[in-house]
Design a protein around this motif. Structure first.
Motif, mmCIF file in Angstrom:
data_model
loop_
_atom_site.group_PDB
_atom_site.id
_atom_site.type_symbol
_atom_site.label_atom_id
_atom_site.label_comp_id
_atom_site.label_asym_id
_atom_site.label_seq_id
_atom_site.Cartn_x
_atom_site.Cartn_y
_atom_site.Cartn_z
ATOM 1 N N MET A 83 0.802 -1.188 0.000
ATOM 2 C CA MET A 83 0.000 0.000 0.000
ATOM 3 C C MET A 83 0.851 1.259 0.000
ATOM 4 S SD MET A 83 -2.551 -1.643 -0.297
ATOM 5 C CE MET A 83 -2.651 -3.365 -0.026
ATOM 6 N N ALA A 84 2.138 1.085 0.052
ATOM 7 C CA ALA A 84 3.035 2.239 0.004
ATOM 8 C C ALA A 84 2.920 2.961 -1.334
ATOM 9 C CB ALA A 84 4.475 1.804 0.249
ATOM 10 N N THR A 85 2.523 2.245 -2.364
ATOM 11 C CA THR A 85 2.374 2.855 -3.688
ATOM 12 C C THR A 85 1.385 4.017 -3.642
ATOM 13 O OG1 THR A 85 2.821 0.741 -4.754
ATOM 14 C CG2 THR A 85 1.707 2.417 -6.070
ATOM 15 N N ALA A 86 0.240 3.811 -3.032
ATOM 16 C CA ALA A 86 -0.774 4.860 -2.949
ATOM 17 C C ALA A 86 -0.233 6.065 -2.189
ATOM 18 C CB ALA A 86 -2.036 4.327 -2.267
ATOM 19 N N PHE A 87 0.457 5.813 -1.084
ATOM 20 C CA PHE A 87 0.999 6.898 -0.274
ATOM 21 C C PHE A 87 2.054 7.684 -1.039
ATOM 22 C CE2 PHE A 87 4.121 8.553 2.757
ATOM 23 C CZ PHE A 87 3.300 9.389 3.499
ATOM 24 N N ILE A 88 2.979 7.002 -1.682
ATOM 25 C CA ILE A 88 4.066 7.666 -2.414
ATOM 26 C C ILE A 88 3.516 8.504 -3.570
ATOM 27 C CG2 ILE A 88 6.062 7.260 -3.908
ATOM 28 C CD1 ILE A 88 6.687 4.836 -2.065
ATOM 29 N N VAL A 89 2.608 7.943 -4.329
ATOM 30 C CA VAL A 89 2.022 8.675 -5.458
ATOM 31 C C VAL A 89 1.266 9.902 -4.951
ATOM 32 C CG1 VAL A 89 0.275 8.561 -7.287
ATOM 33 C CG2 VAL A 89 1.890 6.681 -6.987
ATOM 34 N N ALA A 90 0.441 9.718 -3.923
ATOM 35 C CA ALA A 90 -0.366 10.823 -3.402
ATOM 36 C C ALA A 90 0.503 11.912 -2.781
ATOM 37 C CB ALA A 90 -1.373 10.303 -2.380
ATOM 38 N N GLN A 91 1.538 11.530 -2.045
ATOM 39 C CA GLN A 91 2.420 12.524 -1.425
ATOM 40 C C GLN A 91 3.181 13.327 -2.473
ATOM 41 O OE1 GLN A 91 1.077 12.894 1.776
ATOM 42 N NE2 GLN A 91 3.123 13.684 1.945
ATOM 43 N N SER A 142 -3.992 20.941 -2.678
ATOM 44 C CA SER A 142 -3.087 19.787 -2.684
ATOM 45 C C SER A 142 -3.580 18.682 -1.751
ATOM 46 C CB SER A 142 -1.663 20.206 -2.325
ATOM 47 O OG SER A 142 -1.586 20.677 -1.000
ATOM 48 N N SER A 143 -4.139 19.069 -0.608
ATOM 49 C CA SER A 143 -4.672 18.060 0.324
ATOM 50 C C SER A 143 -5.878 17.335 -0.262
ATOM 51 C CB SER A 143 -5.069 18.709 1.649
ATOM 52 O OG SER A 143 -3.947 19.165 2.330
ATOM 53 N N ILE A 144 -6.762 18.081 -0.900
ATOM 54 C CA ILE A 144 -7.963 17.462 -1.474
ATOM 55 C C ILE A 144 -7.580 16.485 -2.588
ATOM 56 C CG2 ILE A 144 -10.000 17.912 -2.908
ATOM 57 C CD1 ILE A 144 -10.389 20.478 -1.217
ATOM 58 N N LEU A 145 -6.766 16.951 -3.528
ATOM 59 C CA LEU A 145 -6.388 16.067 -4.646
ATOM 60 C C LEU A 145 -5.533 14.895 -4.180
ATOM 61 C CD1 LEU A 145 -5.757 18.720 -7.427
ATOM 62 C CD2 LEU A 145 -7.745 17.244 -7.111
ATOM 63 N N GLY A 146 -4.585 15.150 -3.283
ATOM 64 C CA GLY A 146 -3.749 14.067 -2.748
ATOM 65 C C GLY A 146 -4.575 13.026 -2.003
ATOM 66 N N SER A 147 -5.561 13.489 -1.230
ATOM 67 C CA SER A 147 -6.423 12.568 -0.479
ATOM 68 C C SER A 147 -7.283 11.718 -1.400
ATOM 69 C CB SER A 147 -7.324 13.349 0.485
ATOM 70 O OG SER A 147 -6.560 13.964 1.480
ATOM 71 N N ILE A 148 -7.810 12.333 -2.444
ATOM 72 C CA ILE A 148 -8.631 11.577 -3.395
ATOM 73 C C ILE A 148 -7.797 10.482 -4.059
ATOM 74 C CG2 ILE A 148 -9.835 11.723 -5.618
ATOM 75 C CD1 ILE A 148 -10.805 14.538 -4.689
ATOM 76 N N ILE A 149 -6.625 10.837 -4.542
ATOM 77 C CA ILE A 149 -5.750 9.864 -5.208
ATOM 78 C C ILE A 149 -5.335 8.765 -4.238
ATOM 79 C CG2 ILE A 149 -3.507 9.527 -6.335
ATOM 80 C CD1 ILE A 149 -5.633 10.973 -8.058
ATOM 81 N N ASP A 150 -4.900 9.146 -3.034
ATOM 82 C CA ASP A 150 -4.468 8.167 -2.035
ATOM 83 C C ASP A 150 -5.591 7.196 -1.690
ATOM 84 O OD1 ASP A 150 -2.718 7.061 0.083
ATOM 85 O OD2 ASP A 150 -4.172 7.996 1.432
ATOM 86 N N PHE A 198 -8.422 6.367 -3.325
ATOM 87 C CA PHE A 198 -8.885 5.452 -4.363
ATOM 88 C C PHE A 198 -7.797 4.496 -4.843
ATOM 89 C CE2 PHE A 198 -12.295 8.502 -4.201
ATOM 90 C CZ PHE A 198 -13.359 7.625 -4.051
ATOM 91 N N LEU A 199 -6.542 4.918 -4.821
ATOM 92 C CA LEU A 199 -5.467 3.959 -5.130
ATOM 93 C C LEU A 199 -5.389 2.884 -4.045
ATOM 94 C CD1 LEU A 199 -2.433 6.013 -6.485
ATOM 95 C CD2 LEU A 199 -3.705 4.229 -7.661
ATOM 96 N N PHE A 200 -5.398 3.321 -2.783
ATOM 97 C CA PHE A 200 -5.293 2.364 -1.680
ATOM 98 C C PHE A 200 -6.433 1.342 -1.715
ATOM 99 C CE2 PHE A 200 -6.654 0.918 2.475
ATOM 100 C CZ PHE A 200 -5.514 0.288 2.924
ATOM 101 N N PHE A 201 -7.663 1.826 -1.779
ATOM 102 C CA PHE A 201 -8.791 0.901 -1.721
ATOM 103 C C PHE A 201 -8.886 0.025 -2.962
ATOM 104 C CE2 PHE A 201 -9.968 3.519 1.838
ATOM 105 C CZ PHE A 201 -10.580 2.615 2.694
ATOM 106 N N THR A 202 -8.509 0.557 -4.099
ATOM 107 C CA THR A 202 -8.510 -0.253 -5.317
ATOM 108 C C THR A 202 -7.480 -1.375 -5.217
ATOM 109 O OG1 THR A 202 -9.210 1.633 -6.631
ATOM 110 C CG2 THR A 202 -8.249 -0.196 -7.827
ATOM 111 N N LEU A 249 -16.609 2.236 1.972
ATOM 112 C CA LEU A 249 -15.498 2.412 2.913
ATOM 113 C C LEU A 249 -14.573 3.526 2.448
ATOM 114 C CD1 LEU A 249 -14.573 -1.338 3.502
ATOM 115 C CD2 LEU A 249 -15.837 0.160 5.048
ATOM 116 N N ALA A 250 -14.300 3.565 1.160
ATOM 117 C CA ALA A 250 -13.412 4.592 0.601
ATOM 118 C C ALA A 250 -14.026 5.984 0.765
ATOM 119 C CB ALA A 250 -13.133 4.303 -0.867
ATOM 120 N N LEU A 251 -15.323 6.103 0.552
ATOM 121 C CA LEU A 251 -15.971 7.404 0.719
ATOM 122 C C LEU A 251 -15.914 7.881 2.167
ATOM 123 C CD1 LEU A 251 -19.112 7.137 -1.600
ATOM 124 C CD2 LEU A 251 -16.973 8.388 -2.003
#
Length: 90
Positions: free
Chosen positions: A1-9, A31-39, A41-45, A58-60
């Motif tokens: 799950m580090a992938t979602a964090f790294i991409v979003a950060q 930046s927080s809104i867009l980073g959170s959305i990406i993180d 949906f990547l994580f949950f996907t 759960l993601a929502l």
């Protein structure tokens, strides 16, 4: 799950950097809104891919918490940035 964090950060930092010259709230909020959305949906996907678990709800919920925290954290961000600016004016 580090992938979602790294991409979003990385996205978060790049967006913040590009918007930092605008009004004080634009860069951190955008930046927080867009980073959170990406993180989120990547994580949950990635985490729930092909499990059959209905993860979208759960993601929502997770995203709602992240966005609420981002909004609340604007208050101390403004305070710190204002104090920093005032210290450098004198």
């Amino acid at each position: 799950m580090a992938t979602a964090f790294i991409v979003a950060q990385n996205l978060d930092v790049n967006i913040f950097d590009k918007l930092r010259k605008r009004a004080w709230y634009v860069a951190p909020l955008t930046s927080s809104i867009l980073g959170s959305i990406i993180d989120t949906f990547l994580f949950f996907t990635i985490a729930f891919y092909n499990t059959g678990i209905p993860w979208f709800t759960l993601a929502l919920g997770d995203l709602a918490v992240k966005l609420t925290v981002a909004l609340i954290m604007l208050i101390p961000f403004r305070s710190v940035s204002y104090t920093h600016l005032r210290a450098h004016e004198t």
